[in-house]
Design a protein around this motif. Structure first.
Motif, PDB file in Angstrom:
ATOM      1  N   LYS A  41     -68.669  -5.285 -29.338  1.00  0.00           N
ATOM      2  CA  LYS A  41     -67.364  -5.206 -30.010  1.00  0.00           C
ATOM      3  C   LYS A  41     -67.329  -4.021 -30.965  1.00  0.00           C
ATOM      4  N   ILE A  58     -58.383  -7.275 -32.595  1.00  0.00           N
ATOM      5  CA  ILE A  58     -59.604  -7.830 -32.013  1.00  0.00           C
ATOM      6  C   ILE A  58     -59.453  -9.345 -32.118  1.00  0.00           C
ATOM      7  N   PRO A  60     -60.665 -13.321 -30.947  1.00  0.00           N
ATOM      8  CA  PRO A  60     -61.716 -14.137 -30.338  1.00  0.00           C
ATOM      9  C   PRO A  60     -61.265 -14.570 -28.945  1.00  0.00           C
ATOM     10  N   TYR A  65     -64.857 -11.512 -27.282  1.00  0.00           N
ATOM     11  CA  TYR A  65     -63.733 -10.873 -27.968  1.00  0.00           C
ATOM     12  C   TYR A  65     -62.861 -10.106 -26.975  1.00  0.00           C
TER      13      TYR A  65
END
Length: 72
Positions: A41, A58, A60, A65
């Motif tokens: 990420k 971004i 979850p 992600y």
């Protein structure tokens, strides 16, 4: 339009390289990158920003992600 890159299960630098390849194609304004580690990420976000792109979100996503990247 957007393009989705599924880099889940891949270790760095593979997600970064896949993202940079898609950025260089220049076909879509938004790229959604799916990763499953914190390291991926962070590295994908940093690589996109180094190419003049903006990471707009971004989120979850299960065990990983979704990174939303827009080209300038």
């Amino acid at each position: 339009m957007s393009t989705t890159i599924d880099a889940r299960g891949l270790s760095c630098p593979q997600p970064v390289l896949m993202t940079l390849d898609e950025i260089k194609k220049g076909s879509d304004t938004e790229i959604v990158v799916l990763v499953d580690t914190d390291t991926s990420k962070e590295n994908v976000a940093r690589a996109a920003q180094s190419q003049g792109c903006t990471v707009t979100r971004i989120d979850p996503d299960g065990d990983g992600y979704q990174l939303f990247i827009n080209r300038a």
